[in-house]
Design a protein around this motif. Structure first.
Motif, PDB file in Angstrom:
ATOM      1  N   LYS A  11       0.776  -1.212   0.071  1.00  0.00           N
ATOM      2  CA  LYS A  11       0.224  -0.219   0.202  1.00  0.00           C
ATOM      3  C   LYS A  11       0.752   1.338  -0.374  1.00  0.00           C
ATOM      4  N   ALA A  26       2.094   6.112  -4.248  1.00  0.00           N
ATOM      5  CA  ALA A  26       1.206   6.304  -5.074  1.00  0.00           C
ATOM      6  C   ALA A  26       0.669   5.669  -6.713  1.00  0.00           C
ATOM      7  N   GLU A  51      -0.115   3.092  -9.559  1.00  0.00           N
ATOM      8  CA  GLU A  51      -1.207   3.233 -10.200  1.00  0.00           C
ATOM      9  C   GLU A  51      -0.456   2.950 -11.863  1.00  0.00           C
ATOM     10  N   PHE A  82      -1.466  13.435   1.033  1.00  0.00           N
ATOM     11  CA  PHE A  82      -1.748  12.239   0.532  1.00  0.00           C
ATOM     12  C   PHE A  82      -2.621  11.961   1.739  1.00  0.00           C
ATOM     13  N   GLU A 132      -5.283   7.973   3.299  1.00  0.00           N
ATOM     14  CA  GLU A 132      -6.104   6.882   2.688  1.00  0.00           C
ATOM     15  C   GLU A 132      -6.211   5.997   1.590  1.00  0.00           C
ATOM     16  N   LYS A 165      -4.538   7.504  -1.074  1.00  0.00           N
ATOM     17  CA  LYS A 165      -4.661   8.041  -2.515  1.00  0.00           C
ATOM     18  C   LYS A 165      -3.422   9.131  -2.583  1.00  0.00           C
ATOM     19  N   SER A 166      -3.994  10.090  -3.381  1.00  0.00           N
ATOM     20  CA  SER A 166      -3.947  11.176  -3.797  1.00  0.00           C
ATOM     21  C   SER A 166      -4.563  12.260  -4.656  1.00  0.00           C
ATOM     22  N   SER A 187      -4.199  13.439 -11.880  1.00  0.00           N
ATOM     23  CA  SER A 187      -4.919  12.615 -13.117  1.00  0.00           C
ATOM     24  C   SER A 187      -4.892  12.880 -13.564  1.00  0.00           C
TER      25      SER A 187
END
Length: 401
Positions: free
Chosen positions: A94, A101, A105, A299, A301, A303-304, A308
């Motif tokens: 994680k 992150a 991804e 940052f 949970e 996610k960032s 995008s």
């Protein structure tokens, strides 16, 4: 290095956990057997480019974090670049910060078929580079006699590989499936990728010869490039310099968000991510917690919200083709590096003026190289460190990554 494995040997998993096929750790079928088909799905093409792949909502914080990670890399005395420290993001881990992150991804965007790899033996090796062109230019103004190749945004030509493994098994280079570059500024030298794969481990001399195709990518905020992890690449600013006056206000804006203006000092910020399947490079470790505490990008949970992906992230971009031919009177020169213990020279046969003209002709180019425009010569074995100290004529300064 590249080493094909017979089909019967590749299918035998009872006594072999690590199989190298054509320079890569072998892919796997859903039943766990090694992938042995002729056409492998990764990499799809030798080189891919995505001009406006990403938006960064707080680019200054991203640059701060890239610089924080970069300056944390150990450096050796009197060496221009770090000793090659990289980090690793396991595919099953994680993320703990925005950069992790992003790296994770990116891994899953490039590797969509989860049946090809063992998650616990796969992931993304990553690092950052920050090159300060303005500081180097000030140095050069004060030292007019300084060599032309001592530039602040120079990255020598090299192969990405598990160099920790090579130390244990000399002359064996195992490569990532994909090497990628994501740009966070519009400044600095372009990335140059030669369509030249690393040679078989028992035939280093085969690396020599002509190169007929190359790709050139000038930095641009949000641009992302990906290429076969076995290809020779770098940012040889002496021969392919940065575009003059290249800044975001002169570029086509991304389709959904405008980019903030650049800082006064013209730094080249890049985030480098290598995709590894069924092998983790020996010397790459997760980012230290104390460095994570110094990072700025928000940052939470897992996610960032600070980056995008644009809808334009596809592989259909057409590259501008430019021809580069050799000169019989005034070739640009050569660049030296060390590969598998051998001294390797990259010979640039076109004139320096023509190479600079080509470099300034577009942000994303496919170079069609004529005979003698770019070639490689494989030289003698490099002396051991103790011998090099006694050889005053040897001034090689090989910097790994």
């Amino acid at each position: 290095m590249s080493e094909s494995v017979p089909a019967d040997e590749a299918n035998n998993n009872s006594n072999k956990d690590f199989v190298i096929r054509d320079g890569f750790p072998a892919l796997r079928k859903p039943d766990g057997s090694h992938w042995i088909e002729d056409d492998e799905p990764i990499p799809r093409q030798p080189f891919l480019a995505f001009e406006h792949a990403l938006n960064f909502s707080n680019i200054d914080d991203w640059r701060h974090d890239c610089e924080t990670v970069f300056t944390a890399r150990d450096k050796e005395e009197n060496v221009s670049y770090s000793a090659g420290v990289t980090y690793f993001m396991p595919s099953v881990m994680k993320p703990r910060c925005a950069i992790e992150a992003f790296v994770l991804e990116l891994f899953h965007r490039h590797v969509t078929d989860k049946t090809l790899y063992l998650p616990e033996q796969s992931g993304a090796e990553w690092w950052t580079l920050v090159m300060d062109e303005s500081e180097e230019n000030e140095k050069n103004d004060d030292n007019e006699d300084e060599d032309d190749d001592e530039q602040g945004d120079e990255v020598g030509m090299h192969f990405d590989a598990d160099y920790g493994l090579e130390e244990q098994a000399p002359n064996l280079l195992v490569h990532p499936r994909l090497a990628t570059v994501t740009y966070l500024s519009d400044f600095g030298a372009p990335t140059v990728v030669f369509n030249k794969k690393s040679p078989p481990p028992k035939d280093i001399d085969s690396l020599g010869g002509e190169i007929r195709t190359a790709w050139l990518s000038q930095p641009s905020v949000g641009k992302h490039i990906a290429f076969d992890g076995r290809l020779l690449h770098g940012a040889p600013a002496t021969f392919f310099p940065a575009m003059q006056g290249h800044h975001s206000s002169e570029l086509e804006e991304p389709p959904t968000k405008k980019v903030k203006s650049e800082p006064a000092n013209k730094k080249r910020y890049t985030l480098l991510v290598n995709i590894w399947l069924n092998h983790c490079p020996l010397d790459a470790e997760p980012l230290d917690e104390d460095i994570i505490q110094q990072l700025k990008v928000p940052f939470a949970e897992g996610k960032s919200p600070s980056f995008s992906w644009n809808g334009s992230f596809d592989a259909t971009l057409l590259l501008q083709k430019v021809a580069l031919t050799a000169s019989t009177e005034d070739p640009a020169g050569e660049e030296e590096t060390v590969i598998c213990g051998r001294r390797v020279s990259i010979l640039y046969g076109a004139t320096m003026d023509r190479m600079h003209e080509v470099s300034a002709s577009g942000r994303l180019l496919e170079l069609e190289l004529g005979e003698g425009a770019v070639s490689i010569q494989v030289g003698e074995a490099v002396l051991e460190e103790s011998d090099e100290e006694n050889d005053e004529s040897d001034s090689d300064n090989h910097a790994g990554k």
